[in-house]
Design a protein around this motif. Structure first.
Motif, PDB file in Angstrom:
ATOM      1  N   LYS B 217      63.660  12.290  28.226  1.00  0.00           N
ATOM      2  CA  LYS B 217      65.010  11.877  27.815  1.00  0.00           C
ATOM      3  C   LYS B 217      65.346  12.485  26.458  1.00  0.00           C
ATOM      4  CE  LYS B 217      65.590   7.446  30.133  1.00  0.00           C
ATOM      5  NZ  LYS B 217      65.486   6.000  29.916  1.00  0.00           N
ATOM      6  N   LEU B 218      64.369  12.360  25.562  1.00  0.00           N
ATOM      7  CA  LEU B 218      64.556  12.839  24.198  1.00  0.00           C
ATOM      8  C   LEU B 218      64.858  14.330  24.188  1.00  0.00           C
ATOM      9  CD1 LEU B 218      64.183  11.916  21.175  1.00  0.00           C
ATOM     10  CD2 LEU B 218      61.854  12.749  21.375  1.00  0.00           C
ATOM     11  N   LEU B 219      64.127  15.070  25.034  1.00  0.00           N
ATOM     12  CA  LEU B 219      64.267  16.523  25.047  1.00  0.00           C
ATOM     13  C   LEU B 219      65.347  16.976  26.019  1.00  0.00           C
ATOM     14  CD1 LEU B 219      60.427  17.291  25.136  1.00  0.00           C
ATOM     15  CD2 LEU B 219      61.915  17.198  23.124  1.00  0.00           C
ATOM     16  N   GLY B 220      65.932  16.034  26.721  1.00  0.00           N
ATOM     17  CA  GLY B 220      67.025  16.346  27.618  1.00  0.00           C
ATOM     18  C   GLY B 220      66.606  17.202  28.791  1.00  0.00           C
ATOM     19  N   THR B 221      65.475  16.898  29.356  1.00  0.00           N
ATOM     20  CA  THR B 221      65.030  17.667  30.516  1.00  0.00           C
ATOM     21  C   THR B 221      64.641  16.702  31.632  1.00  0.00           C
ATOM     22  OG1 THR B 221      63.239  19.009  31.371  1.00  0.00           O
ATOM     23  CG2 THR B 221      62.823  17.896  29.298  1.00  0.00           C
ATOM     24  N   SER B 222      64.763  17.149  32.857  1.00  0.00           N
ATOM     25  CA  SER B 222      64.423  16.263  33.971  1.00  0.00           C
ATOM     26  C   SER B 222      63.148  16.699  34.664  1.00  0.00           C
ATOM     27  CB  SER B 222      65.567  16.252  34.985  1.00  0.00           C
ATOM     28  OG  SER B 222      65.759  17.567  35.456  1.00  0.00           O
ATOM     29  N   SER B 223      62.630  17.828  34.228  1.00  0.00           N
ATOM     30  CA  SER B 223      61.426  18.308  34.920  1.00  0.00           C
ATOM     31  C   SER B 223      60.285  18.514  33.920  1.00  0.00           C
ATOM     32  CB  SER B 223      61.719  19.608  35.653  1.00  0.00           C
ATOM     33  OG  SER B 223      62.086  20.588  34.721  1.00  0.00           O
ATOM     34  N   VAL B 224      59.103  18.554  34.487  1.00  0.00           N
ATOM     35  CA  VAL B 224      57.902  18.716  33.680  1.00  0.00           C
ATOM     36  C   VAL B 224      57.292  20.068  34.006  1.00  0.00           C
ATOM     37  CG1 VAL B 224      55.524  17.896  33.475  1.00  0.00           C
ATOM     38  CG2 VAL B 224      57.416  16.277  33.483  1.00  0.00           C
ATOM     39  N   SER B 225      56.876  20.810  33.000  1.00  0.00           N
ATOM     40  CA  SER B 225      56.321  22.133  33.302  1.00  0.00           C
ATOM     41  C   SER B 225      54.829  22.221  33.001  1.00  0.00           C
ATOM     42  CB  SER B 225      57.083  23.210  32.541  1.00  0.00           C
ATOM     43  OG  SER B 225      57.004  22.950  31.171  1.00  0.00           O
ATOM     44  N   SER B 226      54.266  21.180  32.444  1.00  0.00           N
ATOM     45  CA  SER B 226      52.814  21.260  32.280  1.00  0.00           C
ATOM     46  C   SER B 226      52.192  19.894  32.521  1.00  0.00           C
ATOM     47  CB  SER B 226      52.466  21.796  30.891  1.00  0.00           C
ATOM     48  OG  SER B 226      52.234  20.761  30.001  1.00  0.00           O
ATOM     49  N   LEU B 227      51.045  19.915  33.140  1.00  0.00           N
ATOM     50  CA  LEU B 227      50.384  18.649  33.415  1.00  0.00           C
ATOM     51  C   LEU B 227      48.878  18.840  33.539  1.00  0.00           C
ATOM     52  CD1 LEU B 227      50.544  17.674  37.123  1.00  0.00           C
ATOM     53  CD2 LEU B 227      51.862  19.628  36.316  1.00  0.00           C
ATOM     54  N   GLU B 228      48.187  17.760  33.292  1.00  0.00           N
ATOM     55  CA  GLU B 228      46.751  17.775  33.537  1.00  0.00           C
ATOM     56  C   GLU B 228      46.501  17.046  34.835  1.00  0.00           C
ATOM     57  OE1 GLU B 228      44.353  16.193  30.406  1.00  0.00           O
ATOM     58  OE2 GLU B 228      44.898  17.784  29.001  1.00  0.00           O
ATOM     59  N   VAL B 229      45.561  17.581  35.602  1.00  0.00           N
ATOM     60  CA  VAL B 229      45.238  16.938  36.872  1.00  0.00           C
ATOM     61  C   VAL B 229      43.772  16.526  36.816  1.00  0.00           C
ATOM     62  CG1 VAL B 229      45.007  17.284  39.363  1.00  0.00           C
ATOM     63  CG2 VAL B 229      46.940  18.298  38.119  1.00  0.00           C
ATOM     64  N   TYR B 230      43.491  15.274  37.117  1.00  0.00           N
ATOM     65  CA  TYR B 230      42.110  14.788  37.110  1.00  0.00           C
ATOM     66  C   TYR B 230      41.597  14.742  38.540  1.00  0.00           C
ATOM     67  CZ  TYR B 230      43.882  13.558  32.559  1.00  0.00           C
ATOM     68  OH  TYR B 230      44.474  13.631  31.340  1.00  0.00           O
ATOM     69  N   VAL B 231      40.489  15.424  38.739  1.00  0.00           N
ATOM     70  CA  VAL B 231      39.911  15.554  40.068  1.00  0.00           C
ATOM     71  C   VAL B 231      39.044  14.323  40.345  1.00  0.00           C
ATOM     72  CG1 VAL B 231      38.365  17.003  41.434  1.00  0.00           C
ATOM     73  CG2 VAL B 231      39.966  18.042  39.837  1.00  0.00           C
ATOM     74  N   THR B 232      38.966  13.926  41.629  1.00  0.00           N
ATOM     75  CA  THR B 232      38.174  12.736  41.972  1.00  0.00           C
ATOM     76  C   THR B 232      36.719  12.892  41.539  1.00  0.00           C
ATOM     77  OG1 THR B 232      38.010  13.725  44.160  1.00  0.00           O
ATOM     78  CG2 THR B 232      39.544  11.879  43.901  1.00  0.00           C
ATOM     79  N   ASP B 233      36.176  14.112  41.712  1.00  0.00           N
ATOM     80  CA  ASP B 233      34.790  14.381  41.346  1.00  0.00           C
ATOM     81  C   ASP B 233      34.720  15.851  40.914  1.00  0.00           C
ATOM     82  OD1 ASP B 233      31.756  13.178  42.298  1.00  0.00           O
ATOM     83  OD2 ASP B 233      31.962  15.320  41.861  1.00  0.00           O
ATOM     84  N   PRO B 234      34.018  16.166  39.835  1.00  0.00           N
ATOM     85  CA  PRO B 234      33.968  17.569  39.389  1.00  0.00           C
ATOM     86  C   PRO B 234      33.555  18.533  40.502  1.00  0.00           C
ATOM     87  CG  PRO B 234      32.989  16.167  37.739  1.00  0.00           C
ATOM     88  CD  PRO B 234      33.320  15.276  38.912  1.00  0.00           C
TER      89      PRO B 234
END
Lengths: 229, 404
Positions: B217-234
């Motif tokens: 909201k603050l940055l005025g964007t509706s989409s995300v371009s970076s994320l971390e994904v945690y895997v169930t098991d390495p």
């Protein structure tokens, strides 16, 4: 008495560049057990070569050498080493003690090669040093011993494996008159105990301590001392 | 028979030790080549191994079993919407995701302001996987995210810039003019933000963590371009990557270069491969010193054999078999080079300990390197001691005695 060794027609030749020089020219020699033989000869007469052959350090070019019933020519290096280890005790003009070892360790040396276990080794070495009258010199090094004492250590070393033959090359050559006489007295005692001794010398006075003298000149052997008289 | 061999062996070791002790200076100089070679190998292997371990530790801290997805998108679709993020979360081997949105904004408090504050929008999942991040207060929770609450956590730099010496906890600050309440403090030592710093650029007056919904909201964007994904098991990392690729490919119409998935583990692997190749190369170069050292040993042994010709002749006259003479000189060469090897190990360990103490590299006893160094030096002794020993055993006793 039994024959200790016998030599028939021993010839030794060396290749000297192009030339072949014949050092021993057909030596016939028999020694009985318990004899004390002097081989008398001037330098260059071939007496050291003869001694090397008797001591199984060298093999003749031709001729037959039978020691205790074994034909030496048929033996390889390892077997010759065994004979040297068990049956022959060497005594050299320059004593040839190892300077890094004390008297006791020097005497133990041939026992190592004969495969005697360590404790037995020390016991026998001590016994031999006592026998040659160096009871209180056991842990002296070469440089702490006089010439006569060094030669006695060398004799103890030669006796350590209880060989049947003592082979001495100018044993008194590096000693003064009196000390030489002492060493000869020791030799005679050892001979009296039944040990066969062959001694090489150029000194008639020393040679006379033996029970028998042969004369070597230019590679040929003759009984008696005639060439020197 | 075995007893006899053992006696001979002990005697040979004794004799070689007394010979070596008899000429200490010469022996020491001779073994110097081996000492340097072994020391170089030990030091290199210990330090490089320590560096690899340290690096791995840092990478592991960044997250084993963590994937980082960065979306460049297409001209009409720049990032991922919440629904699309849910598709990724729905993948079988994905345990959780932490989308992030960040940008540099102007921030102010009642008493100060800065135009270089980095706002990092994260979710509760992110703080759960980086528990060390929180120093005091509370982390961002599910409610904050769902309701886009205006709460924030400040790191040390931001706290100093905006609040000077005051305790920021419970204070109010304004990000692009919007009011936020500080609910937590980020640990100063924690460098988990390293990655976002690399992506955004480190030149900021500090970082403020907010719920990512709030950040959008603050940055005025509706989409995300970076994320971390945690895997169930390495172990399932590869499977997770495949599933995500399927989802993302579909989302971006199978266009190429629309996203990247960075797997920390594979990066570590590649780095390890590189460093170990480098290490083999360096050890190879260090081995040259060992060969040179071996030649030194050989030279000394040849001199020794010549010097002790009479002794060899005498020993033969006293009944030594050629094989016994050979073994004795071979053992002397081995003892000599092993001595160098042991000295080399000590020097090498001291050198690497010194290096490690002066750098961030953790020192650990590399037993493999020690074993390698010692066995290398023994091998050098055998290889370079063989010829001189052979020469000694082949000496004719008469020639040997005649040279007296």
């Amino acid at each position: 008495m039994n024959t200790f060794f016998s030599m028939r027609g021993i010839v030794k030749q060396y290749q000297m560049g192009e030339e072949v020089s014949t050092i021993l020219k057909g030596i016939d020699l028999d020694i009985k057990e318990g004899e004390f033989l002097s081989i008398l000869g001037p330098s260059g007469s071939g007496k050291s070569t003869l001694m090397n052959i008797i001591g199984c350090l060298d093999t003749p070019t031709s001729g037959e050498y039978i020691l205790h019933g074994r034909v030496i020519r048929d033996l390889d290096q390892k077997q010759l080493a065994r004979i040297r280890s068990r049956e022959i005790g060497f005594i050299f003009q320059q004593f040839q003690l190892l300077p890094r070892l004390d008297a006791l360790k020097n005497v133990e040396l041939p026992l190592i090669y004969a495969g005697v276990p360590p404790k037995e080794r020390t016991r026998r070495a001590e016994e031999m040093l006592v026998r040659v009258g160096l009871k209180d010199r056991m842990h002296h090094h070469q440089n702490q011993l006089s010439g006569g004492q060094q030669q006695r250590v060398a004799i103890a070393r030669a006796l350590a494996t209880n060989p049947t033959l003592l082979l001495a090359d100018e044993p008194t050559g590096a000693l003064d008159q009196a000390t030489g006489e002492q060493v000869m007295t020791l030799f005679r005692e050892l001979n009296a105990e039944g040990r066969t001794i062959v001694m090489i010398t150029h000194d008639l006075k020393i040679a006379r301590h033996a029970t028998r003298i042969v004369n070597i000149l230019d590679g040929e052997l003759s009984e008696g001392v005639s060439a020197f008289d | 028979m075995i007893k006899r061999k053992w006696d001979m062996f002990c005697e040979s070791v004794n004799m070689s030790v007394s010979n070596i002790m008899g000429s200490k200076m010469r022996s020491l100089l001779t073994t110097l080549g081996i000492v340097i070679g072994v020391a170089a190998i030990i030091a290199l292997m210990t330090v490089v191994q320590g560096a690899i371990d340290t690096m791995n530790e840092q990478f592991d801290a960044m997250g084993l079993g963590t994937l980082r997805v960065s979306v460049t998108g297409t001209a009409i679709k720049h990032g991922l919407s919440d629904e699309e993020l849910d598709q990724i979360l729905a993948c079988e081997h994905v345990a959780g995701i932490a989308p992030s949105a960040s940008a540099t904004v102007t921030a102010s408090s009642d008493s100060a302001w800065s135009d270089a504050i980095l706002v990092s929008g994260n979710n509760d999942e992110y703080f759960r996987h980086n528990p060390d991040l929180l120093a005091r207060g509370r982390a961002i929770n599910v409610l904050d995210v769902e309701q886009s609450l205006r709460v924030c956590l400040v790191d040390g730099d931001a706290a100093r810039t905006l609040f000077y010496g005051e305790d920021p906890l419970g204070q109010t600050l304004y990000l692009s003019g919007i009011e936020y309440t500080v609910v937590g403090i980020i640990d100063e030592e924690e460098n988990a933000s390293l990655f976002s710093q690399i992506l955004v650029g480190g030149a900021s007056d500090g970082t403020v963590y907010v719920p990512y919904t709030s950040a959008k909201k603050l940055l005025g964007t509706s989409s995300v371009s970076s994320l971390e994904v945690y895997v169930t098991d390495p172990d399932d990392t590869d499977a997770a990557i495949e599933e995500m690729e399927a989802v993302l490919d579909a989302l971006f119409n199978y266009k190429e270069n629309t996203y990247t998935i960075i797997n920390m583990e594979s990066m570590t692997d590649a780095m390890n491969l590189m460093t170990s190749m480098m290490m083999s190369l360096l050890v190879g170069i260090a081995s040259i010193a060992l060969v040179v050292g071996g030649i030194g040993i050989m030279n000394m042994m040849l001199v020794t054999v010549t010097e002790r010709t009479v002794e060899i002749g005498l020993r033969k006259a006293l009944g030594a078999e050629p094989g016994q003479i050979q073994i004795q000189f071979l053992i002397e060469a081995i003892v000599l080079s092993l001595l160098g090897g042991v000295l080399g190990v000590i020097v090498g360990l001291l050198v690497s300990l010194g290096i490690c103490l002066n750098t961030d590299i953790t020192f650990s006893l590399n037993t493999f390197a020690i074993g390698l160094g010692v066995s290398f030096s023994a091998a050098v002794g055998i290889i370079f001691g063989w010829a001189p020993a052979r020469k000694a055993s082949n000496l004719n006793p008469i020639d040997a005695l005649r040279s007296m």
